[in-house]
Write a protein that holds these residues in place. Sequence first.
Motif, mmCIF file in Angstrom:
data_model
loop_
_atom_site.group_PDB
_atom_site.id
_atom_site.type_symbol
_atom_site.label_atom_id
_atom_site.label_comp_id
_atom_site.label_asym_id
_atom_site.label_seq_id
_atom_site.Cartn_x
_atom_site.Cartn_y
_atom_site.Cartn_z
ATOM 1 N N ALA A 1 0.828 -1.199 0.000
ATOM 2 C CA ALA A 1 0.000 0.000 0.000
ATOM 3 C C ALA A 1 0.866 1.255 0.000
ATOM 4 C CB ALA A 1 -0.903 0.011 1.231
ATOM 5 N N GLY A 2 0.263 2.346 -0.440
ATOM 6 C CA GLY A 2 0.866 3.653 -0.242
ATOM 7 C C GLY A 2 0.428 4.210 1.100
ATOM 8 N N THR A 3 1.216 5.116 1.638
ATOM 9 C CA THR A 3 0.894 5.682 2.948
ATOM 10 C C THR A 3 0.986 7.206 2.904
ATOM 11 O OG1 THR A 3 3.150 5.728 3.827
ATOM 12 C CG2 THR A 3 1.950 3.651 4.007
ATOM 13 N N THR A 4 0.188 7.837 3.740
ATOM 14 C CA THR A 4 0.230 9.290 3.880
ATOM 15 C C THR A 4 0.107 9.648 5.354
ATOM 16 O OG1 THR A 4 -0.815 9.635 1.721
ATOM 17 C CG2 THR A 4 -0.904 11.464 3.277
ATOM 18 N N GLU A 5 0.988 10.504 5.841
ATOM 19 C CA GLU A 5 0.884 11.003 7.214
ATOM 20 C C GLU A 5 -0.205 12.070 7.276
ATOM 21 O OE1 GLU A 5 4.721 12.513 8.111
ATOM 22 O OE2 GLU A 5 5.605 10.544 8.480
ATOM 23 N N VAL A 6 -1.013 12.012 8.318
ATOM 24 C CA VAL A 6 -2.106 12.965 8.520
ATOM 25 C C VAL A 6 -1.855 13.750 9.806
ATOM 26 C CG1 VAL A 6 -4.591 13.245 8.854
ATOM 27 C CG2 VAL A 6 -3.727 11.398 7.386
ATOM 28 N N ASN A 7 -1.816 15.070 9.710
ATOM 29 C CA ASN A 7 -1.725 15.945 10.881
ATOM 30 C C ASN A 7 -2.853 16.963 10.807
ATOM 31 O OD1 ASN A 7 0.770 14.814 11.876
ATOM 32 N ND2 ASN A 7 1.819 15.927 10.260
ATOM 33 N N ILE A 8 -3.651 17.045 11.866
ATOM 34 C CA ILE A 8 -4.784 17.972 11.905
ATOM 35 C C ILE A 8 -4.657 18.834 13.155
ATOM 36 C CG2 ILE A 8 -7.292 18.223 11.907
ATOM 37 C CD1 ILE A 8 -7.440 15.312 10.833
ATOM 38 N N ASP A 9 -4.647 20.141 12.971
ATOM 39 C CA ASP A 9 -4.608 21.083 14.092
ATOM 40 C C ASP A 9 -5.913 21.872 14.120
ATOM 41 O OD1 ASP A 9 -1.825 21.082 15.416
ATOM 42 O OD2 ASP A 9 -1.359 21.063 13.276
ATOM 43 N N LEU A 10 -6.612 21.794 15.241
ATOM 44 C CA LEU A 10 -7.848 22.549 15.442
ATOM 45 C C LEU A 10 -7.543 23.733 16.356
ATOM 46 C CD1 LEU A 10 -8.601 19.222 15.591
ATOM 47 C CD2 LEU A 10 -10.877 20.215 15.373
ATOM 48 N N GLU A 11 -7.853 24.932 15.895
ATOM 49 C CA GLU A 11 -7.560 26.164 16.633
ATOM 50 C C GLU A 11 -8.875 26.842 17.012
ATOM 51 O OE1 GLU A 11 -4.580 26.930 17.478
ATOM 52 O OE2 GLU A 11 -3.336 25.718 16.128
ATOM 53 N N GLY A 12 -9.183 26.846 18.312
ATOM 54 C CA GLY A 12 -10.402 27.479 18.802
ATOM 55 C C GLY A 12 -10.091 28.581 19.792
ATOM 56 N N GLN A 13 -10.793 28.577 20.919
ATOM 57 C CA GLN A 13 -10.580 29.590 21.952
ATOM 58 C C GLN A 13 -10.628 28.914 23.308
ATOM 59 O OE1 GLN A 13 -9.907 33.046 21.852
ATOM 60 N NE2 GLN A 13 -9.548 32.609 24.023
ATOM 61 N N GLY A 14 -9.527 28.969 24.049
ATOM 62 C CA GLY A 14 -9.504 28.387 25.379
ATOM 63 C C GLY A 14 -10.320 29.215 26.359
ATOM 64 N N GLY A 15 -10.626 28.637 27.512
ATOM 65 C CA GLY A 15 -11.397 29.363 28.517
ATOM 66 C C GLY A 15 -11.659 28.518 29.747
ATOM 67 N N HIS A 16 -12.351 29.113 30.702
ATOM 68 C CA HIS A 16 -12.673 28.446 31.954
ATOM 69 C C HIS A 16 -13.746 27.396 31.719
ATOM 70 C CE1 HIS A 16 -13.711 27.755 36.120
ATOM 71 N NE2 HIS A 16 -12.727 28.582 36.513
ATOM 72 N N ALA A 17 -13.579 26.243 32.377
ATOM 73 C CA ALA A 17 -14.544 25.156 32.194
ATOM 74 C C ALA A 17 -15.955 25.552 32.611
ATOM 75 C CB ALA A 17 -14.091 23.927 32.999
ATOM 76 N N ALA A 18 -16.075 26.543 33.521
ATOM 77 C CA ALA A 18 -17.393 26.956 34.013
ATOM 78 C C ALA A 18 -18.104 27.910 33.072
ATOM 79 C CB ALA A 18 -17.247 27.601 35.397
ATOM 80 N N TYR A 19 -17.362 28.431 32.036
ATOM 81 C CA TYR A 19 -17.960 29.416 31.131
ATOM 82 C C TYR A 19 -17.749 29.001 29.669
ATOM 83 C CZ TYR A 19 -17.754 32.062 35.456
ATOM 84 O OH TYR A 19 -17.891 32.462 36.763
ATOM 85 N N PRO A 20 -18.351 27.891 29.260
ATOM 86 C CA PRO A 20 -18.140 27.398 27.892
ATOM 87 C C PRO A 20 -18.621 28.374 26.830
ATOM 88 C CG PRO A 20 -19.961 26.238 28.935
ATOM 89 C CD PRO A 20 -19.303 27.026 30.007
ATOM 90 N N GLN A 21 -19.592 29.246 27.182
ATOM 91 C CA GLN A 21 -20.113 30.187 26.198
ATOM 92 C C GLN A 21 -19.075 31.216 25.768
ATOM 93 O OE1 GLN A 21 -20.868 30.098 29.372
ATOM 94 N NE2 GLN A 21 -20.950 32.166 30.250
#
Length: 384
Positions: A179-199
């Motif tokens: 088989a052929g192979t391909t490396e997969v790298n995925i970076d998701l960039e959001g916004q960090g914050g306090h667990a008590a204030y998900p909004q």
Amino acid sequence: MVLDEEQLIQIRRHLHTIPELALHETMTHEYLLQVVRSFKQDYLEIRETPELPTALFVRVKGTAPQRTIGYRTDIDALPITEQTGLPFASQHPGVMHACGHDIHMTVALGVLNYFAEHQPQDNLLFFFQPAEESDYGGKRAYEAGLFAGKWRPDEFYGLHDNPDLPAGAIGCRMGTLFAGTTEVNIDLEGQGGHAAYPQDANDTVVAAAALIMQVQTVISRSIDPIQSGVVTLGKIRGGEIRNVIAGHTRIEGTIRGLTQAMIESIDDRLRDLCAGIGRSFNMKVNLELNQGGYWPVENNPQLTKFFINYMKQAPNVDFVETAPAMTGEDFGFLLAKFPGTMFWLGVDDDSQLHSATLTPQESAIKRGVDAITGFMEARMNKEE
């Protein structure tokens, strides 16, 4: 003088003691050069290149060439600590010929030695290739223009050892071998914050979970079930502490496919899914796909049919028709540029490739040399 079995085994054992990682095969290169220079030189031309310093090219001039037949062997090792207990075990800590490239090189030297003594009809090109396990040395050589002019093969052959086949057996198949192979790298960039204030944050772990579940449908719902492909996401890292929403998550994985078209189809679906998750969760999703030289090893139909027919009929050759394997091999890139065939050489071992205890049966070496030299002579006698 043609190398006998004991001399071939001693060459293999010395190579086994000096394993080196991709693009750092300096001792291996020097030893290969030393061995080749010990052969009769009447028909040989040796080439070293600054573009790929640890590579070695040897050309054998034919008597009445119709073509140039290429033969490739890989020369690098793996970052594995050997546990075989052999008296000729690796002398380089943490590095081992755990994929059998020492066997590969020895067989190639045996074939080259035979034709140094018995001038072939066709021109032959031997390519001792660095960086198969990583950094795709075949692709590097091709893109550096090293296969040009008299150094360009009309067809290319190469082997890989197989612990599951009897020692000295030859295995092959029409179509894709690896088989052929391909490396997969995925970076998701959001916004960090306090667990008590998900909004007030944008949770990349939740988005990553959604993406991972959608990726599972690529093979099951987007690919013809008669075809073969694999997507494995083997690593995920998101967040630093339990009560903080993660602003960044990284996923790493691999794609495997038996044809280049299959791999490109999977690539396209991953791009679509990442773009969709980015829009759905209002965040950046960056996808990196790195195939390098690890294309599927797709054997040329005409040449492979001739190869298989020869091996089936040749005396003293145990031929086995094999199934495709999902492991990767960078010879696939060269077979996408030159027609050719890759095949297995059985080495009969309980340990698998990339194992710290891999101990190939050395009786396979001479049988492999004899089978390949016989095939090459038969190929040279075939008129186009």
